[in-house]
Design a protein around this motif. Structure first.
Motif, short mmCIF file in Angstrom:
data_model
loop_
_atom_site.label_atom_id
_atom_site.label_comp_id
_atom_site.label_asym_id
_atom_site.label_seq_id
_atom_site.Cartn_x
_atom_site.Cartn_y
_atom_site.Cartn_z
N LYS A 90 0.41 -0.98 0.04
CA LYS A 90 0.41 -0.41 0.05
C LYS A 90 0.81 1.28 0.06
O LYS A 90 0.52 2.40 -0.84
CB LYS A 90 -0.73 0.17 1.05
CG LYS A 90 -2.08 0.34 0.92
CD LYS A 90 -3.25 0.56 2.22
CE LYS A 90 -4.43 0.85 2.57
NZ LYS A 90 -5.17 0.17 3.59
N TYR A 91 1.59 1.22 0.72
CA TYR A 91 2.62 2.45 0.83
C TYR A 91 4.00 2.54 0.36
O TYR A 91 5.23 3.35 0.71
CB TYR A 91 2.20 2.96 1.63
CG TYR A 91 1.04 3.08 3.08
CD1 TYR A 91 0.44 4.19 2.86
CD2 TYR A 91 0.80 2.39 3.79
CE1 TYR A 91 -0.73 4.69 3.25
CE2 TYR A 91 -0.19 2.45 4.52
CZ TYR A 91 -1.22 3.45 4.25
OH TYR A 91 -2.68 4.13 4.39
N SER A 119 -0.92 6.30 -0.96
CA SER A 119 -1.08 4.45 -1.20
C SER A 119 -0.97 5.04 -2.98
O SER A 119 -1.33 5.73 -3.85
CB SER A 119 -2.41 4.27 -1.18
OG SER A 119 -2.52 3.09 -1.33
N ALA A 125 -0.90 2.11 -4.74
CA ALA A 125 -2.23 1.69 -4.89
C ALA A 125 -3.35 1.93 -5.96
O ALA A 125 -3.66 3.17 -5.74
CB ALA A 125 -2.95 0.61 -4.28
#
Lengths: 82, 161
Positions: A67-68, B95, B97
């Motif tokens: 995610k990060y 993020s 993503a």
């Protein structure tokens, strides 16, 4: 007479309307994501490893890294840049 | 599906993704598509929205205010949470993503294709996406326009003019 979004939202706030309750859930998710990001950043800044952070969040290291992690595509934004 | 999109319509998805990420959203929704259309500055959709009185700054502010009002409705003060936690919106860490489109946003893009076809247009432009957003009266783009006190019909007229 221009109504503010807050007034529109209030006038639409019918407790019987499931959409209002669900909209609040969506808003909470966003708040949660912002809180998580802030705290992950803070932990990284004081030298925590991804493993430490994942453990504290109760998720796998892979999940939090995916995610990060700092890779191309990941943006760390200077404060105040809207 | 974006190969059929022409001109600035191609960039709308990327803009919408950025807007959604900045808002710490889990998916790209119809409201982010509307923001994406506004950011495609020289597009027919942005021009029509502009004629109807919608600017990107006001639209973003309205998204923030709806967010705050939703939290307020269940007793949460955004100001207080941000003050006590030190968190910021947009988040300082984003993020990486890729966000998925929400079902409603996905449907919007698919229907934009149908709309283009029905009008005999061979390519999908920002105007087709906007028309579909305006049609969905219960959608999040309509909610955003309502918060801005803008009638969907007024935007439609601006688009046809």
């Amino acid at each position: 007479m221009q109504r503010t979004p807050a007034q529109v939202a209030t006038s639409a706030a019918d407790p019987q309307d499931p959409r209002e309750g669900l909209a609040a859930v969506v808003a909470l998710r966003r708040l949660l994501a912002a809180l998580e990001a802030e705290n992950v950043e803070r932990a990284l800044a004081v030298g925590w490893s991804w493993t430490d952070i994942a453990e504290a969040l109760g998720v796998s290291r892979q999940a939090v890294h995916k995610k990060y992690a700092r890779r191309p595509g990941f943006r760390l934004r200077p404060k105040g840049d809207g | 599906m974006f190969e059929r999109f022409v001109g600035e319509a191609r960039r709308v998805a990327a803009y919408a993704q950025e807007e959604a990420a900045d808002l710490a959203s889990e998916s790209i929704g119809q409201e982010h598509l509307l923001l994406g259309l506004l950011r495609a500055r020289s597009s027919p959709a942005a021009a029509a929205l502009g004629r109807a009185g919608v600017t990107i700054d006001e639209a973003r502010r309205a998204v923030d205010q709806l967010f705050e009002a939703s939290l307020e409705s269940i007793g949460i003060s955004l100001d207080e949470v941000l003050e006590r936690s030190g968190a910021e919106l947009p988040p300082t860490i984003v993020s990486r993503a890729r966000l998925p489109f929400s079902p409603a946003a996905k449907r919007t893009l698919e229907q934009a294709l149908d709309t283009a076809r029905a009008r005999g247009d061979r390519h999908i432009g920002t105007e087709h996406v906007l028309l579909v957003l305006l049609e969905d009266e219960r959608g999040d783009a309509a909610r955003l326009l309502a918060a801005l006190d803008v009638e969907p019909a007024a935007v439609r007229r601006a688009l046809e003019s």
